[in-house]
Design a protein around this motif. Structure first.
Motif, PDB file in Angstrom:
ATOM      1  N   ILE A 111       0.852  -1.186   0.000  1.00 55.87           N
ATOM      2  CA  ILE A 111       0.000   0.000   0.000  1.00 55.87           C
ATOM      3  C   ILE A 111       0.890   1.239   0.000  1.00 55.87           C
ATOM      4  N   LYS A 112       0.516   2.228  -0.792  1.00 55.65           N
ATOM      5  CA  LYS A 112       1.252   3.490  -0.799  1.00 55.65           C
ATOM      6  C   LYS A 112       0.453   4.513   0.001  1.00 55.65           C
ATOM      7  N   ASP A 129       5.411   6.934   1.203  1.00 53.37           N
ATOM      8  CA  ASP A 129       6.032   5.645   1.509  1.00 53.37           C
ATOM      9  C   ASP A 129       5.174   4.508   0.973  1.00 53.37           C
ATOM     10  N   LYS A 130       5.853   3.480   0.477  1.00 52.98           N
ATOM     11  CA  LYS A 130       5.171   2.263   0.059  1.00 52.98           C
ATOM     12  C   LYS A 130       5.435   1.214   1.132  1.00 52.98           C
ATOM     13  N   LEU A 131       4.375   0.760   1.767  1.00 49.43           N
ATOM     14  CA  LEU A 131       4.484  -0.211   2.846  1.00 49.43           C
ATOM     15  C   LEU A 131       4.129  -1.603   2.341  1.00 49.43           C
ATOM     16  N   THR A 132       4.928  -2.565   2.747  1.00 44.45           N
ATOM     17  CA  THR A 132       4.607  -3.963   2.519  1.00 44.45           C
ATOM     18  C   THR A 132       4.095  -4.507   3.840  1.00 44.45           C
ATOM     19  N   VAL A 133       2.896  -5.072   3.795  1.00 45.10           N
ATOM     20  CA  VAL A 133       2.220  -5.587   4.988  1.00 45.10           C
ATOM     21  C   VAL A 133       2.298  -7.112   4.941  1.00 45.10           C
ATOM     22  N   PHE A 134       2.861  -7.705   5.992  1.00 49.03           N
ATOM     23  CA  PHE A 134       3.010  -9.153   6.090  1.00 49.03           C
ATOM     24  C   PHE A 134       2.157  -9.671   7.248  1.00 49.03           C
ATOM     25  N   GLY A 135       1.669 -10.882   7.117  1.00 50.47           N
ATOM     26  CA  GLY A 135       1.008 -11.556   8.222  1.00 50.47           C
ATOM     27  C   GLY A 135       1.241 -13.044   8.137  1.00 50.47           C
ATOM     28  N   GLU A 136       1.441 -13.668   9.302  1.00 47.36           N
ATOM     29  CA  GLU A 136       1.626 -15.119   9.362  1.00 47.36           C
ATOM     30  C   GLU A 136       0.877 -15.679  10.556  1.00 47.36           C
ATOM     31  N   LYS A 157       3.670  -7.487  10.384  1.00 48.34           N
ATOM     32  CA  LYS A 157       4.854  -6.648  10.241  1.00 48.34           C
ATOM     33  C   LYS A 157       4.673  -5.772   9.017  1.00 48.34           C
ATOM     34  N   MET A 158       5.098  -4.512   9.124  1.00 51.55           N
ATOM     35  CA  MET A 158       5.108  -3.605   7.981  1.00 51.55           C
ATOM     36  C   MET A 158       6.516  -3.078   7.789  1.00 51.55           C
ATOM     37  N   VAL A 159       6.951  -3.085   6.534  1.00 54.29           N
ATOM     38  CA  VAL A 159       8.250  -2.511   6.185  1.00 54.29           C
ATOM     39  C   VAL A 159       8.047  -1.475   5.090  1.00 54.29           C
TER      40      VAL A 159
END
Length: 139
Positions: free
Chosen positions: A19-20, A95-102, A118-120
């Protein structure tokens, strides 16, 4: 949107999306929340306090954990019950965020999942992490 049933989800299942962050999102969040703190509204003010620009609302960035669980993991058949977020680095407009979930835990008795989030940012810097609990509303 994903349509996982509770029995289909396994520990280790994961999802990612990007997401940006836009100026319009900031304006809408300010309007909805009523938070007009100059750290979020005024570039000069934020820069005078050591930031690169005005800081994106932490709750705006972390709201994408709702997108993670409601759309990706597990998707349609769940509701967010808890989201404990640790903010680590500022986020800025553009910013462009990469959103992870596990999925890290699954409780059949309560039909709940625990998800590590986690977001990076585009530089690979972790901006926040989250411990998320979701409950299933259907099969």
């Amino acid at each position: 949107m994903n349509y996982y049933n509770f029995n289909e989800i396994e520990i280790g299942e994961n999802a990612t999306f990007e997401i940006k962050i836009t100026e319009n999102q900031m304006k809408m969040f300010a309007e909805i929340s009523g938070d007009l703190n100059p750290m979020h509204m005024n570039s000069k003010y934020a820069k005078e306090r050591g930031y690169a620009d005005k800081v994106v609302y932490g709750m705006l960035a972390s709201s994408f954990y709702s997108t993670l669980v409601g759309m990706y993991l597990p998707g349609e058949k769940c509701l967010l019950h808890k989201c404990d977020v640790d903010y680590r680095n500022p986020v800025y407009v553009g910013d462009k965020l990469t959103v992870f979930g596990e999925v890290v835990d699954k409780r059949s008795a309560t039909r709940r999942l625990k998800i590590k989030g986690k977001m990076v940012d585009q530089e690979g810097k972790t901006v926040n992490t989250a411990d998320i609990t979701v409950g299933f509303t259907g099969d």
